[in-house]
Design a protein around this motif. Structure first.
Motif, PDB file in Angstrom:
ATOM      1  N   ALA A 352       0.835  -1.206   0.000  1.00  0.00           N
ATOM      2  CA  ALA A 352       0.000   0.000   0.000  1.00  0.00           C
ATOM      3  C   ALA A 352       0.871   1.258   0.000  1.00  0.00           C
ATOM      4  O   ALA A 352       0.549   2.256  -0.665  1.00  0.00           O
ATOM      5  CB  ALA A 352      -0.930  -0.008   1.206  1.00  0.00           C
ATOM      6  N   LEU A 353       1.983   1.219   0.731  1.00  0.00           N
ATOM      7  CA  LEU A 353       2.895   2.362   0.780  1.00  0.00           C
ATOM      8  C   LEU A 353       3.514   2.617  -0.596  1.00  0.00           C
ATOM      9  O   LEU A 353       3.586   3.762  -1.062  1.00  0.00           O
ATOM     10  CB  LEU A 353       3.991   2.109   1.819  1.00  0.00           C
ATOM     11  N   ILE A 354       3.917   1.553  -1.258  1.00  0.00           N
ATOM     12  CA  ILE A 354       4.526   1.685  -2.589  1.00  0.00           C
ATOM     13  C   ILE A 354       3.503   2.210  -3.599  1.00  0.00           C
ATOM     14  O   ILE A 354       3.814   3.078  -4.432  1.00  0.00           O
ATOM     15  CB  ILE A 354       5.131   0.340  -3.039  1.00  0.00           C
ATOM     16  N   LYS A 355       2.280   1.711  -3.526  1.00  0.00           N
ATOM     17  CA  LYS A 355       1.235   2.201  -4.436  1.00  0.00           C
ATOM     18  C   LYS A 355       0.972   3.689  -4.210  1.00  0.00           C
ATOM     19  O   LYS A 355       0.749   4.448  -5.160  1.00  0.00           O
ATOM     20  CB  LYS A 355      -0.051   1.395  -4.237  1.00  0.00           C
ATOM     21  N   SER A 356       0.998   4.117  -2.950  1.00  0.00           N
ATOM     22  CA  SER A 356       0.804   5.530  -2.631  1.00  0.00           C
ATOM     23  C   SER A 356       1.935   6.365  -3.235  1.00  0.00           C
ATOM     24  O   SER A 356       1.707   7.459  -3.768  1.00  0.00           O
ATOM     25  CB  SER A 356       0.761   5.719  -1.118  1.00  0.00           C
ATOM     26  N   ALA A 357       3.151   5.838  -3.159  1.00  0.00           N
ATOM     27  CA  ALA A 357       4.304   6.538  -3.733  1.00  0.00           C
ATOM     28  C   ALA A 357       4.182   6.633  -5.252  1.00  0.00           C
ATOM     29  O   ALA A 357       4.471   7.679  -5.851  1.00  0.00           O
ATOM     30  CB  ALA A 357       5.589   5.813  -3.349  1.00  0.00           C
ATOM     31  N   GLN A 358       3.754   5.549  -5.871  1.00  0.00           N
ATOM     32  CA  GLN A 358       3.608   5.540  -7.332  1.00  0.00           C
ATOM     33  C   GLN A 358       2.533   6.513  -7.798  1.00  0.00           C
ATOM     34  O   GLN A 358       2.683   7.171  -8.829  1.00  0.00           O
ATOM     35  CB  GLN A 358       3.311   4.115  -7.803  1.00  0.00           C
ATOM     36  N   LYS A 359       1.461   6.626  -7.018  1.00  0.00           N
ATOM     37  CA  LYS A 359       0.406   7.588  -7.358  1.00  0.00           C
ATOM     38  C   LYS A 359       0.932   9.021  -7.246  1.00  0.00           C
ATOM     39  O   LYS A 359       0.675   9.865  -8.124  1.00  0.00           O
ATOM     40  CB  LYS A 359      -0.803   7.402  -6.440  1.00  0.00           C
ATOM     41  N   LYS A 360       1.686   9.294  -6.189  1.00  0.00           N
ATOM     42  CA  LYS A 360       2.244  10.639  -6.026  1.00  0.00           C
ATOM     43  C   LYS A 360       3.218  10.947  -7.155  1.00  0.00           C
ATOM     44  O   LYS A 360       3.268  12.088  -7.657  1.00  0.00           O
ATOM     45  CB  LYS A 360       2.940  10.781  -4.672  1.00  0.00           C
ATOM     46  N   MET A 361       3.998   9.955  -7.565  1.00  0.00           N
ATOM     47  CA  MET A 361       4.950  10.158  -8.655  1.00  0.00           C
ATOM     48  C   MET A 361       4.221  10.551  -9.939  1.00  0.00           C
ATOM     49  O   MET A 361       4.630  11.464 -10.657  1.00  0.00           O
ATOM     50  CB  MET A 361       5.780   8.882  -8.870  1.00  0.00           C
TER      51      MET A 361
END
Length: 419
Positions: A352-361
């Motif tokens: 979930a943390l990685i997906k959040s980072a990818q969305k912000k990117m």
């Protein structure tokens, strides 16, 4: 008829510990380094330093004081380096073989005590370490001293006098002032110093870096504010790490607890609006890298009272409005910069943390997002953290480490991106 017996010469097998030599690089290949280990509890870190130097190609020989052998068995240093350890001087003239003219390329004292410092400054050579240093000092072999002691010892006038006498004759790597002690630099810091000394140049050298760090505060009235708990430590440490690698850092710094790093151009700001204004002003100049590490406020009061709000009300409603996302504007202002953002979440799974980072990117147009979870585990000890370095192709993690080591991981990942 006599048979001719030919005996095959058996080559002595290299010590298994030498398998790591040059596994991380060849910058120190052919360099002979003498590692003098003085009697400090920090001596255990000398093992890690020896291995780091070897991984970059160095041949490391250890010299230990008698005090060190009471803390760490000499066989441990032999295991680490694959070389015999000098614990006493004999008719073999070990001090001459190691430290006479052109016998070695560098002598490192790690950790270096006040006692060892004083002996070198005053020509006293009554231990293997001090004798090797006396010979090396006379033969002009470069000496790097990494001090470790209590702060009161470091600030002793006699110690200061010895440092003053030696400072233009040998090199010092400054200790870290932590918990009332002048603690020895981390092995990675010593490695970086040595690599630079022998000509290694980071890809970050002379890169222009614009950073934000720390929190912002948003005023409700002249004395009350909305803010967050960001200490600014990770941003400040990262800026210092980039400066050590040769980068030219401009730091737009919110009202954080941590002292800003020496060597950076510091622009102090208070509010999100001020931070955004300074970023827009700076991006009129060319920057190679922009790192948005600040915990800038997401919301700001819709109306700020010009006078102190009276405290006689039973309840109070404060309307907030969305503050501008500074990172979303960076690529619009300078499209060809390398944009690195931070994403903090609480108590999420790794995925979930990685997906959040990818969305912000994706939303911000950033090239890299550094994600971390500042939930329950982090709040138990904010000096430690784990970050995920997320770009369009790869995801790497620092593992759970002290922040000082986390920023080294980030710096190395940035270097890989630039190569």
């Amino acid at each position: 008829m006599n048979k001719l017996v030919v005996k095959k010469k058996i080559k002595k097998k290299d010590h298994p510990s030498l398998d790591i030599v040059s596994s991380h690089g060849v910058e120190l290949s052919g360099k002979k380094i003498v590692l003098c280990v003085a009697g400090s509890v920090a001596a255990y870190k000398a093992i890690e330093l020896a291995r780091l130097l070897m991984r970059h190609g160095a041949d490391v020989k250890c010299v230990t004081s008698n005090a060190v052998t009471k803390l760490i068995q000499p066989e441990y240093f032999k295991w680490a380096t694959g070389n015999e350890v000098i614990t006493k001087l004999t008719g073999e003239l070990e001090h001459i073989r190691l430290a006479d003219y052109n016998q070695s390329d560098l002598i490192i004292v790690y950790p270096a005590t006040a006692n060892t410092l004083g002996k070198l400054a005053n020509g006293i050579d009554d231990t293997p370490v001090s004798t090797v240093l006396t010979v090396g000092f006379g033969s002009k072999i470069p000496i790097l001293m990494c001090l470790a002691m209590h702060a009161s010892m470091y600030e002793n006038s006699a110690v200061e006098k010895n440092i003053e006498f030696l400072k233009n004759k040998i090199e010092f790597l400054s200790p870290k002032m932590i918990e009332g002690k002048a603690k020895s630099p981390e092995p990675e810091d010593v490695l970086d110093f040595v690599l630079k000394k022998f000509g290694f140049s980071s890809v970050l050298k002379n890169k222009k870096v614009l950073m934000t760090a720390g929190p912002t505060i948003e005023y409700i009235d002249p004395v009350r504010i909305i803010t967050n708990l960001s200490s600014g430590k990770t941003g400040s440490l990262l800026a210092s790490e980039l400066i050590s690698a040769g980068a030219k850092v401009t730091l737009v710094y919110g009202p954080a607890n941590e002292e800003p790093p020496v060597g950076a151009k510091i622009i102090n700001v208070t509010t999100n609006k001020e931070m955004f204004g300074e970023i827009k002003k700076e991006l009129k100049k060319k920057y190679d890298i922009v790192i948005m590490a600040a915990a800038a406020s997401d919301y700001t009061p819709q109306n700020i009272s010009k006078s102190k709000i009276k405290s006689d009300k039973e309840s109070l409603v404060i309307r907030l409005k969305k503050a501008p996302k500074i990172i979303d504007q960076v690529k619009k202002l300078q499209k060809d910069t390398l944009l690195i953002g931070f994403k903090a979440e609480t108590n999420l799974t790794k995925n979930a943390l990685i997906k959040s980072a990818q969305k912000k990117m994706k939303d911000s147009g950033a090239d890299i997002i550094i994600a971390n979870d500042i939930g329950e585990k982090y709040q138990k000890n904010p000096n430690y953290n784990q970050v995920f370095f997320v770009d369009a192709k790869n995801i790497t993690t620092s593992g759970w480490k002290r922040k000082e080591k986390v920023v080294k991981f980030i710096r190395k990942e940035i270097e890989k991106t630039l190569k």
